[in-house]
Motif scaffolding. Structure first.
Motif, PDB file in Angstrom:
ATOM      1  N   ALA A 127      26.769  -9.079 -14.098  1.00  0.00           N
ATOM      2  CA  ALA A 127      27.018  -9.286 -12.668  1.00  0.00           C
ATOM      3  C   ALA A 127      28.059  -8.315 -12.147  1.00  0.00           C
ATOM      4  CB  ALA A 127      27.461 -10.726 -12.425  1.00  0.00           C
ATOM      5  N   SER A 166      26.432 -19.363 -13.463  1.00  0.00           N
ATOM      6  CA  SER A 166      27.218 -18.584 -12.496  1.00  0.00           C
ATOM      7  C   SER A 166      26.694 -17.164 -12.381  1.00  0.00           C
ATOM      8  CB  SER A 166      28.702 -18.583 -12.889  1.00  0.00           C
ATOM      9  OG  SER A 166      28.892 -17.983 -14.161  1.00  0.00           O
ATOM     10  N   GLU A 212      25.228 -15.469  -8.960  1.00  0.00           N
ATOM     11  CA  GLU A 212      25.762 -14.203  -8.446  1.00  0.00           C
ATOM     12  C   GLU A 212      24.648 -13.186  -8.219  1.00  0.00           C
ATOM     13  OE1 GLU A 212      28.352 -11.343  -7.074  1.00  0.00           O
ATOM     14  OE2 GLU A 212      28.715 -13.486  -7.397  1.00  0.00           O
TER      15      GLU A 212
END
Length: 233
Positions: A228, A115, A119
């Motif tokens: 992120a 993830s 991102e």
């Protein structure tokens, strides 16, 4: 922890940052050693392993961090010998441990990595892997879908001839993406090899510090998703 707006590429260290041995190295060493006639506790193995590892780091430092496939195998041979003295058939014991860490199932990937990668890519960033390892990492990368997405930009010390924190290693990192040092960022868990090494050549650096060992470092995160979040600012 503001991330410089000039950053166009993010490289991740491998061991300790994206991948972790499972079971732990002391547990694996204890299990293999017992089959070769040596009974040591995981705690004793950990102490011996760390001492042997640091001794090999000193050897590499004295050699200006020059390495190769042969040097990497030799350093691990000595680490195993110092960690597990007196095993029956030392060569077979070493070979089993050495080959174990080429297996994808010897490693678990941080469950948030996919993830985080998605991102960062959504913001147009190029991602890569920058590791003090050897050819065995290539098999590990191939065995994990999350890591395979990094294949276009993988820099491994034994392949480029220098280990972190050598400036020559980091020159290979920025060269892999055709950028200047100020356009690339390294994320790693090793204060000297990753964080200070990258900063010394003008790269951005973020220290992954889940156990709060370096509270004095401003550019640090406790988990990968924090990266992120910071790069969204």
């Amino acid at each position: 922890m503001p991330i410089p707006s000039a950053i166009r590429a993010v490289f991740f260290d491998a061991v300790g940052t994206l991948i972790h041995p499972t079971p732990s190295a002391p547990e694996v060493y204890a299990h293999v050693a017992a089959r070769f006639g040596l009974v040591l506790s995981a705690a004793e193995i950990r102490t011996r392993f760390l001492a042997a590892f640091r001794a090999e780091e000193a050897v590499d430092r004295a050699a200006n961090w020059v390495t190769s496939e042969g040097r990497e195998e030799a350093r691990w041979r000595r680490i195993v010998a110092e960690t597990l003295p007196g095993v029956r058939d030392a060569e077979a014991c070493f070979r089993e441990l050495y080959e174990h860490y080429a297996r994808p199932d010897a490693w678990v990937v941080d469950p948030t990595a996919a993830s985080v990668f998605a991102e960062l890519r959504s913001r147009g960033l190029i991602l890569g892997l920058a590791s003090n390892y050897d050819h065995r990492l290539e098999a590990v990368v191939e065995g994990h879908a999350e890591l395979r997405t990094l294949r276009p930009h993988v820099v491994i010390s034994s392949r480029v001839g220098h280990r972190k924190p050598s400036p020559d290693f980091f020159a290979e990192v920025v060269g892999a993406v055709g950028m200047s040092p100020g356009e690339a960022l390294l994320v790693g868990d090793d204060f000297e090899n990753d964080y200070l090494g990258a900063r010394a050549v003008g790269m951005g650096a973020v220290l992954l510090d889940p156990n709060n060992r370096n509270p004095e470092v401003g550019d640090r995160i406790r988990t990968l998703p924090e990266l992120a979040q910071e790069m969204a600012h």
